[in-house]
Design an enzyme around this catalytic site. Sequence first.
Site, short mmCIF file in Angstrom:
data_model
loop_
_atom_site.label_atom_id
_atom_site.label_comp_id
_atom_site.label_asym_id
_atom_site.label_seq_id
_atom_site.Cartn_x
_atom_site.Cartn_y
_atom_site.Cartn_z
N TYR A 157 0.86 -1.21 0.00
CA TYR A 157 0.00 0.00 0.00
C TYR A 157 0.89 1.25 0.00
O TYR A 157 0.54 2.28 -0.56
CB TYR A 157 -0.98 0.00 1.17
CG TYR A 157 -2.17 0.91 0.94
CD1 TYR A 157 -3.05 0.69 -0.12
CD2 TYR A 157 -2.41 1.99 1.79
CE1 TYR A 157 -4.13 1.54 -0.34
CE2 TYR A 157 -3.50 2.83 1.57
CZ TYR A 157 -4.35 2.61 0.50
OH TYR A 157 -5.43 3.45 0.29
N LYS A 164 -3.34 8.63 2.56
CA LYS A 164 -4.59 8.45 3.32
C LYS A 164 -4.45 9.05 4.73
O LYS A 164 -5.43 9.57 5.28
CB LYS A 164 -4.98 6.97 3.41
CG LYS A 164 -5.44 6.36 2.09
CD LYS A 164 -6.64 7.07 1.48
CE LYS A 164 -7.27 6.26 0.35
NZ LYS A 164 -8.29 7.05 -0.40
P1 NAD Z 1 -12.47 3.21 -8.51
O1 NAD Z 1 -11.32 2.98 -9.44
O2 NAD Z 1 -13.78 2.74 -8.92
O3 NAD Z 1 -12.57 4.77 -8.17
C1 NAD Z 1 -11.46 5.62 -8.15
C2 NAD Z 1 -11.91 6.90 -8.83
O4 NAD Z 1 -10.90 7.88 -8.77
C3 NAD Z 1 -12.26 6.69 -10.31
O5 NAD Z 1 -13.56 7.12 -10.55
C4 NAD Z 1 -11.25 7.58 -11.02
O6 NAD Z 1 -11.79 8.15 -12.20
C5 NAD Z 1 -11.02 8.61 -9.95
N1 NAD Z 1 -9.81 9.41 -10.18
C6 NAD Z 1 -8.50 9.01 -10.14
N2 NAD Z 1 -7.70 10.06 -10.47
C7 NAD Z 1 -8.52 11.10 -10.71
C8 NAD Z 1 -8.30 12.46 -11.11
N3 NAD Z 1 -7.06 12.92 -11.35
N4 NAD Z 1 -9.37 13.27 -11.27
C9 NAD Z 1 -10.64 12.81 -11.06
N5 NAD Z 1 -10.91 11.54 -10.68
C10 NAD Z 1 -9.85 10.71 -10.52
O7 NAD Z 1 -12.02 2.59 -7.11
P2 NAD Z 1 -12.67 2.68 -5.66
O8 NAD Z 1 -12.11 1.54 -4.94
O9 NAD Z 1 -14.10 2.87 -5.77
O10 NAD Z 1 -11.97 3.99 -5.05
C11 NAD Z 1 -12.69 5.08 -4.51
C12 NAD Z 1 -12.06 5.54 -3.20
O11 NAD Z 1 -12.22 4.53 -2.22
C13 NAD Z 1 -10.58 5.81 -3.28
O12 NAD Z 1 -10.26 6.95 -2.49
C14 NAD Z 1 -9.98 4.58 -2.63
O13 NAD Z 1 -8.71 4.85 -2.09
C15 NAD Z 1 -11.01 4.33 -1.56
N6 NAD Z 1 -10.99 3.00 -0.95
C16 NAD Z 1 -11.02 1.88 -1.73
C17 NAD Z 1 -11.02 0.62 -1.12
C18 NAD Z 1 -11.00 -0.63 -1.95
O14 NAD Z 1 -10.59 -1.67 -1.45
N7 NAD Z 1 -11.48 -0.62 -3.17
C19 NAD Z 1 -11.01 0.52 0.27
C20 NAD Z 1 -10.99 1.70 1.05
C21 NAD Z 1 -10.99 2.92 0.42
O1 0WE Z 2 -6.97 2.94 -1.94
C1 0WE Z 2 -7.01 1.90 -2.54
C2 0WE Z 2 -6.60 1.83 -4.00
C3 0WE Z 2 -5.54 2.83 -4.28
C4 0WE Z 2 -4.92 2.83 -5.65
C5 0WE Z 2 -4.92 1.78 -6.54
C6 0WE Z 2 -4.27 1.91 -7.76
C7 0WE Z 2 -4.18 0.80 -8.77
C8 0WE Z 2 -3.91 1.29 -10.18
C9 0WE Z 2 -4.24 3.98 -5.97
N1 0WE Z 2 -3.59 4.12 -7.14
C10 0WE Z 2 -3.59 3.12 -8.03
N2 0WE Z 2 -2.88 3.29 -9.18
C11 0WE Z 2 -2.95 2.42 -10.22
O2 0WE Z 2 -2.22 2.60 -11.22
N3 0WE Z 2 -7.41 0.76 -1.88
C12 0WE Z 2 -7.73 0.87 -0.48
C13 0WE Z 2 -7.45 -0.56 -2.50
C14 0WE Z 2 -6.15 -1.20 -2.21
O3 0WE Z 2 -5.06 -0.93 -2.95
C15 0WE Z 2 -4.00 -1.63 -2.40
C16 0WE Z 2 -4.43 -2.38 -1.33
C17 0WE Z 2 -5.82 -2.09 -1.18
C18 0WE Z 2 -6.73 -2.63 -0.14
C19 0WE Z 2 -2.67 -1.67 -2.79
C20 0WE Z 2 -1.79 -2.48 -2.09
C21 0WE Z 2 -2.22 -3.21 -1.01
C22 0WE Z 2 -3.55 -3.17 -0.62
#
Ligand code: NAD
Ligand code: 0WE
Length: 266
Positions: A157, A164
């Site tokens: 991460y 974060k």
């Molecule tokens: P996702 O890929 O569906 O959403 C990420 C979004 O970020 C996308 O809509 C993308 O277009 C947008 N984005 C990235 N760069 C951008 C930019 N420069 N301008 C505008 N938009 C931009 O993935 P998700 O998992 O739904 O992520 C949403 C949030 O939830 C993130 O902050 C992520 O860190 C957080 N999150 C995800 C998880 C997980 O496990 N998926 C867990 C906890 C928190």
């Molecule tokens: O916040 C996130 C996702 C963050 C994320 C993921 C990507 C993949 C593609 C940010 N930037 C990028 N850039 C890319 O090019 N999560 C909480 C999901 C997540 O991501 C991880 C996790 C978990 C959970 C990455 C490593 C280990 C655990």
Amino acid sequence: MSFLQGKRALIVGVASKLSIAYGIASAFHREGAEIALTYQNEKLKKRVEEFGKQWDAKVILPCDVASDDEITSMFTELEKVWDGVDIIVHSVGYAPANELDGNYVDVTTREGFRIAHDISSYSFVALAKGGRKLMRGRNGSMLTLSYLGAEKTLPNYNVMGLAKASLEANVRYMAASLGPEGTRVNAVSAGPIRTLAASGIKSFRKMLAENEKRTPLRRNVTIDEVGNAAAFLSSDLASGISGQIVYVDGGFCSTAMGSLDSETTE
Ligand code: NAD
Ligand code: 0WE
């Protein structure tokens, strides 16, 4: 219930049906909110417009949060349709892929650090600046999405954990700054969910499987569960809650060892 009746919500971060922002928009629509959406780039435009139809989205606008100009134009356009905004949801996170694969000290770069913090943390206060005038005095709510990696280390991460941590401090400083004008600011810290942002991550499947075993509820959470918590926090039902990080993780962060069972249940 319809506890978001009469509320206008701007949702930033819908990219696919798997997006956490998709679960949030669905819950908001179900609870009676009017929805505005943004999309990051032209590649996502069609898809987000299609999603917008099912939630009767009033406005769908481009917004790359890396650009102050795009944020400003987005709010200028929004203001032509809405004279005020009650809710802003920030569901955006990004670090360059090479930052999220390998030993933290080895793979972290100055530029990767800058981008991760800019897109994943600064952009939240940038949306607050842009939307402040529209939200002022409406008992508004701003919400962002965080992850446990802000507080504890996890393999890979890496710099996203720092971003974060910054985002969570941002929640507290924004809550202090905007509270006097009636705006609350909170985050949902979600458990791991398979979304586009997770699909690029090596051994994410393994993480989900491990998480399921160690979590009190013995399962992973869904975007609908995050959506429901987001709807509550963005509504007047949560009128006394600001500056908080609320965990929607099946209880994972409350345990030190999870389970000692070799099976996933009992
Ligand atoms: P996702 O890929 O569906 O959403 C990420 C979004 O970020 C996308 O809509 C993308 O277009 C947008 N984005 C990235 N760069 C951008 C930019 N420069 N301008 C505008 N938009 C931009 O993935 P998700 O998992 O739904 O992520 C949403 C949030 O939830 C993130 O902050 C992520 O860190 C957080 N999150 C995800 C998880 C997980 O496990 N998926 C867990 C906890 C928190
Ligand atoms: O916040 C996130 C996702 C963050 C994320 C993921 C990507 C993949 C593609 C940010 N930037 C990028 N850039 C890319 O090019 N999560 C909480 C999901 C997540 O991501 C991880 C996790 C978990 C959970 C990455 C490593 C280990 C655990």
